[in-house]
Design an enzyme around this catalytic site. Structure first.
Site, mmCIF file in Angstrom:
data_model
loop_
_atom_site.group_PDB
_atom_site.id
_atom_site.type_symbol
_atom_site.label_atom_id
_atom_site.label_comp_id
_atom_site.label_asym_id
_atom_site.label_seq_id
_atom_site.Cartn_x
_atom_site.Cartn_y
_atom_site.Cartn_z
ATOM 1 N N CYS A 38 0.822 -1.202 0.000
ATOM 2 C CA CYS A 38 0.000 0.000 0.000
ATOM 3 C C CYS A 38 0.862 1.261 0.000
ATOM 4 C CB CYS A 38 -0.908 -0.014 1.234
ATOM 5 S SG CYS A 38 -1.961 1.424 1.426
ATOM 6 N N SER A 40 0.532 3.813 1.785
ATOM 7 C CA SER A 40 0.800 4.297 3.149
ATOM 8 C C SER A 40 2.166 3.821 3.634
ATOM 9 C CB SER A 40 -0.298 3.821 4.106
ATOM 10 O OG SER A 40 -1.547 4.367 3.733
ATOM 11 N N HIS A 43 4.897 5.810 1.718
ATOM 12 C CA HIS A 43 5.096 7.166 2.239
ATOM 13 C C HIS A 43 6.133 7.173 3.357
ATOM 14 C CE1 HIS A 43 2.049 8.597 -0.320
ATOM 15 N NE2 HIS A 43 0.997 8.364 0.430
ATOM 16 N N HIS A 59 0.284 -3.631 6.521
ATOM 17 C CA HIS A 59 -0.969 -3.515 7.274
ATOM 18 C C HIS A 59 -2.179 -4.045 6.510
ATOM 19 C CE1 HIS A 59 -0.703 0.070 4.727
ATOM 20 N NE2 HIS A 59 -2.013 0.046 4.712
ATOM 21 N N CYS A 162 -7.376 -3.412 3.739
ATOM 22 C CA CYS A 162 -7.100 -1.980 3.660
ATOM 23 C C CYS A 162 -7.720 -1.370 2.410
ATOM 24 C CB CYS A 162 -5.603 -1.694 3.697
ATOM 25 S SG CYS A 162 -5.213 0.071 3.552
#
Length: 362
Positions: A38, A40, A43, A59, A162
């Site tokens: 992902c 996220s 980042h 996650h 997610c």
């Protein structure tokens, strides 16, 4: 256990041995089967979101329960499960009013005086968003996962943890899309495609997909998009306004940029809502037309994990997949091994694929 360890921004993750504790009274030990990659996580790897290392990221996972603590009542060894980072206590004001994603109770984590769930080089390390799933095992609170039917393929189930929960939930739960509504989705990665699918499940009459990559726009039609817009062909706001003769009732931003967030608000009809799902760099300020906000009664709002109630939502989404109504096979661009995780992040940076899934040897 083997895990991908993040050390510092700009450096590749390394596959190393990480220690994992035994389940406490309300904890569950899970053997990881699959984990999606992902933005996220990217980042943090790229330094946009500051996070100290060493750390095990990840996650968006699915696996099989190996052991449970003495007080666990929701799952048992052998259960197939999907994890979710929005762990909840179940009895705070947010939980009791149905806003489980806003729960901030510390009781779902181990205390400062307790043994850490994870350790690296014999020193405790924090757990990333209650999960740390780029690893062969996960040790989590029982309210960080839910059991699902066993005929659901786990490599596809992982995405529900997610991308799908966040995207579809942004349309169904946060935005409240109703039958016949007009929706625009900005960004057609995993979350954006899920938002499109969620809008279709909610009965939206028109769904406009917006992306710079033509192949993603073509893919979006499989998920329910009725119209596509490429900003390379002109101002996307103007294109939406012309296409809809005045704007959409719901705009869902799934990229995380100042420009696209402002565009989401600008393409709304009177009374419409812009829902920001993408992670915008901390410190960035948005500029909005105050007359449009007030006189047009337009709204802008955030969406955390699709405002989910995941013990209910995830099994429902699994059923939708098994019925052929939720598209997951089409979302997986490639399946890779844990050792290929840095290649997976390179693909995320290029933005050409929908979702890479790490699959562990079974």
């Amino acid at each position: 256990m083997k895990a991908a360890v993040f050390h510092k921004p700009g450096s590749p993750l390394t596959i190393e041995d990480v220690g994992i504790s035994k389940p406490g009274p309300r904890e569950v030990l899970v053997r990881t089967v699959a984990v999606g990659m992902c933005h996220s996580d990217l980042h943090i790897v790229d330094g946009m979101l500051p996070y100290p290392g060493p750390l095990v990221l990840g996650h968006e996972a699915a696996g099989i329960v190996e052991a449970v603590g003495s007080d666990v009542r929701t799952v048992k060894p052998g259960d197939h499960v999907v994890t979710c980072l929005s762990v909840y206590c179940g009895h705070c004001a947010h939980c009791l009013t149905g806003q489980m994603t806003l729960c901030e109770s510390p009781e779902t984590q181990r205390g400062a005086k307790e043994e850490s769930r994870l350790s690296y080089l014999q020193k405790p390390i924090p757990q990333f968003v209650n999960l740390s799933s780029y690893a062969e095992q996960m040790l989590v609170h029982e309210h960080a996962l839910v059991a699902i039917r066993r005929d659901m393929p786990l490599d596809r189930a992982a995405l529900i943890g997610c991308a799908v929960t966040t995207g579809a939930g942004a349309a169904i739960n946060t935005s409240g899309v109703r039958p016949g509504d007009t929706v625009a989705v900005i960004g057609c990665g995993g979350i954006g495609l899920s938002a499109i699918n969620g809008a279709a499940l909610a009965g939206a009459g028109r769904i406009i997909a917006i992306d710079m990559v033509d192949s993603k726009l073509e893919l979006s039609k499989t998920f329910g998009a009725t119209d596509v817009i490429n900003p390379k062909n002109g101002d996307p706001v103007q294109q939406v306004l012309e296409l809809t003769k005045g704007g959409v009732q719901h705009a869902i931003e799934c990229i995380g940029l100042k420009q696209t967030a402002e565009q989401a608000f600008a393409m709304l009809t009177r009374g419409g809502s812009a829902t920001i799902v993408g992670v915008i760099k901390p410190g960035i300020k948005l500029e909005l037309d105050p007359l449009a906000l007030l006189q047009g009664q337009r709204r802008i709002q955030g969406s955390r994990m699709g405002s989910n109630r995941f013990p209910v939502d995830i099994p429902m989404l699994v059923d939708f997949y098994m019925q052929g109504r939720l598209k997951l096979d089409e979302m997986i661009s490639q399946r890779i091994k844990l050792e290929q995780i840095n290649e997976g992040f390179d693909e995320l940076r290029r933005g050409e694929l929908a979702r890479s899934v790490i699959v562990f040897d079974q």
